[in-house]
Design a protein around this motif. Structure first.
Motif, mmCIF file in Angstrom:
data_model
loop_
_atom_site.group_PDB
_atom_site.id
_atom_site.type_symbol
_atom_site.label_atom_id
_atom_site.label_comp_id
_atom_site.label_asym_id
_atom_site.label_seq_id
_atom_site.Cartn_x
_atom_site.Cartn_y
_atom_site.Cartn_z
ATOM 1 N N ASN A 127 0.535 -1.037 0.013
ATOM 2 C CA ASN A 127 -0.029 0.102 0.071
ATOM 3 C C ASN A 127 0.669 1.422 0.013
ATOM 4 O O ASN A 127 0.495 2.295 -0.609
ATOM 5 N N VAL A 128 2.076 1.241 0.704
ATOM 6 C CA VAL A 128 2.816 2.592 0.789
ATOM 7 C C VAL A 128 3.631 2.337 -0.314
ATOM 8 O O VAL A 128 4.829 3.392 -0.379
ATOM 9 N N GLY A 129 3.704 1.622 -1.217
ATOM 10 C CA GLY A 129 4.598 1.470 -2.544
ATOM 11 C C GLY A 129 5.810 0.825 -2.106
ATOM 12 O O GLY A 129 5.896 0.218 -0.823
ATOM 13 N N HIS A 130 6.532 0.475 -3.140
ATOM 14 C CA HIS A 130 7.901 -0.495 -2.867
ATOM 15 C C HIS A 130 9.007 0.240 -2.326
ATOM 16 O O HIS A 130 9.112 1.469 -2.784
ATOM 17 N N CYS A 131 9.679 -0.175 -1.200
ATOM 18 C CA CYS A 131 10.886 0.316 -0.791
ATOM 19 C C CYS A 131 10.588 1.558 -0.293
ATOM 20 O O CYS A 131 11.331 2.717 -0.706
ATOM 21 N N HIS A 132 9.785 2.077 0.354
ATOM 22 C CA HIS A 132 9.284 3.616 0.700
ATOM 23 C C HIS A 132 10.506 3.917 1.647
ATOM 24 O O HIS A 132 10.807 3.028 2.662
ATOM 25 N N PRO A 133 11.020 5.223 1.364
ATOM 26 C CA PRO A 133 12.171 5.549 2.212
ATOM 27 C C PRO A 133 12.155 5.186 3.813
ATOM 28 O O PRO A 133 13.121 4.801 4.487
#
Length: 390
Positions: free
Chosen positions: A52-58
């Motif tokens: 949900n928060v995207g891939h590899c969120h920093p």
């Protein structure tokens, strides 16, 4: 040195229980994935709804790196600050009077715990689920799952389970008796085909459970963490479940499960259930970071807005193959008059990854960080592959 052949190695050594798409993924960032040939895809699979928060969120990546350098494993018999902060946050977010959390490692585990807690709390055995439901693949959660292809190879399953028609109040009214330990429902039936629950129905089932001493269990493994436009899909209908099952995107892609428990659930004492890895500090740190991202970037609100846009765009497609377009937030299904598998493969050639659901539904589960342009690009690609079939 010969080049490493990922496909050949996986095909040779993997168990064989998972069907593969003809693609090898090398990396991901935000709403995108890249294959080993450098091709970029708009990801509308999102790890079966885990990204949900995207891939590899920093922020999630940094939290994992920091925690991995401090402490990875800490069993439940020992206290841990990171775990404690996650427990506190989940209770703070939960609807109604949820006051406790059991942490596991997956959606199946979160459902399994809820089923056990329902029987333990009530002293009853009956569990009611619905037709088209999917609740997992362990023997208990599989017993609540409807689809025969998942169930039949493993019969007999756990006794005491029954299934009734979804959104049918009369059927549920007839099913709940003084032998019913719990009723488990999805707010949106995801694997079953993106079927939305009716608010009056869901509230009526909750009240029936209250009146008859059964536990009202909501499976939010796929609908939770902002996916439908609220952190919990239950919030759309002001529901206050006795238990809520979470997993998938709760930790930004790191395996985790959570069973949220309210005060009507009784008899939970040491050793009645347990886990080795559940609540480990690494997963807890990732979950805290993912929740922070969902809140700070208003991803639930974005999902609500973008979901309306996606459904409206897909409804504009003038194809006789389409029976109906359904969705809540960024949980969208295009119900077709034909099997959808070939369109999933065709979309790969368009640079879009999608899923199937049920027998006839093309399913889109994009990351909640997807941009409007990318979402419309994905919808345009759906139109092209469907129109090319005519």
């Amino acid at each position: 040195m010969s080049e490493f052949n990922t496909v050949a190695i996986e095909d040779q050594y993997s168990s064989g229980v998972t069907a593969h798409h003809p693609i090898t993924i090398a990396r991901g960032s935000g709403p995108y994935l890249w294959d080993d040939q450098g091709n970029r895809y708009i990801d509308c699979v999102a790890g079966y709804g885990t990204a949900n928060v995207g891939h590899c969120h920093p922020k999630v990546t940094a939290a994992i790196q920091k925690q991995a350098a401090e402490l990875v494993v800490c069993p439940g018999c020992q206290y841990n600050e990171t775990r404690a902060r996650l427990l506190e946050k989940l209770v703070e977010l939960a609807p109604g009077d949820i006051d406790r959390v059991y942490l596991g490692n997956s959606g199946t585990e979160s459902v399994e715990a809820a089923l056990k807690f329902a029987r333990l709390s009530t002293g009853r055995q009956g569990i009611i689920a619905t037709k088209r439901a999917f609740h997992g693949r362990s023997m208990g959660s599989l017993s609540a799952t409807w689809e025969a292809k998942y169930r039949d190879p493993y019969l007999p399953l756990v006794p005491g389970f029954s299934h009734v028609t979804y959104n049918d109040i009369e059927a549920m009214d007839a099913a709940i008796t003084d032998e019913t330990a719990g009723v488990i429902l999805e707010i949106v039936q995801g694997e079953g085909g993106i079927y939305l629950g009716d608010g009056d129905y869901l509230r009526a089932v909750q009240q029936m459970c209250r009146d008859r001493g059964a536990m009202f269990i909501v499976d939010e493994v796929q609908t939770g963490c902002g996916r439908t436009g609220r952190f919990f899909a239950s919030e759309h209908y002001d529901l206050e479940p006795d238990m809520i099952c979470l997993a998938k995107s709760l930790a930004g892609g790191v395996p985790i499960g959570a069973t949220l428990v309210g005060p009507r659930v009784e008899n939970l004492s040491p050793s009645v259930h347990g886990t080795t890895f559940g609540g480990n500090p690494l997963a807890a740190a990732a979950a805290l970071a993912a929740i922070e991202v969902i809140e700070e970037e208003h991803l639930a609100e974005r999902a609500e807005k973008l979901g309306v846009m996606a459904v409206a765009r897909l409804q504009q497609i003038e194809s006789p193959l389409i029976r109906e377009v359904r969705g809540l937030g960024l949980m969208v299904g295009v119900d077709l008059r034909v099997r959808p598998g070939k369109f999933v493969n065709a979309l790969l050639d368009e640079g879009v990854m999608a899923l199937t659901a049920g027998h006839t539904v093309l399913r889109l589960l994009p990351t909640l960080v997807i941009g409007e342009d990318d979402l419309m690009t994905a919808c345009d690609a759906v139109e092209r592959v469907l129109m090319a079939e005519e």
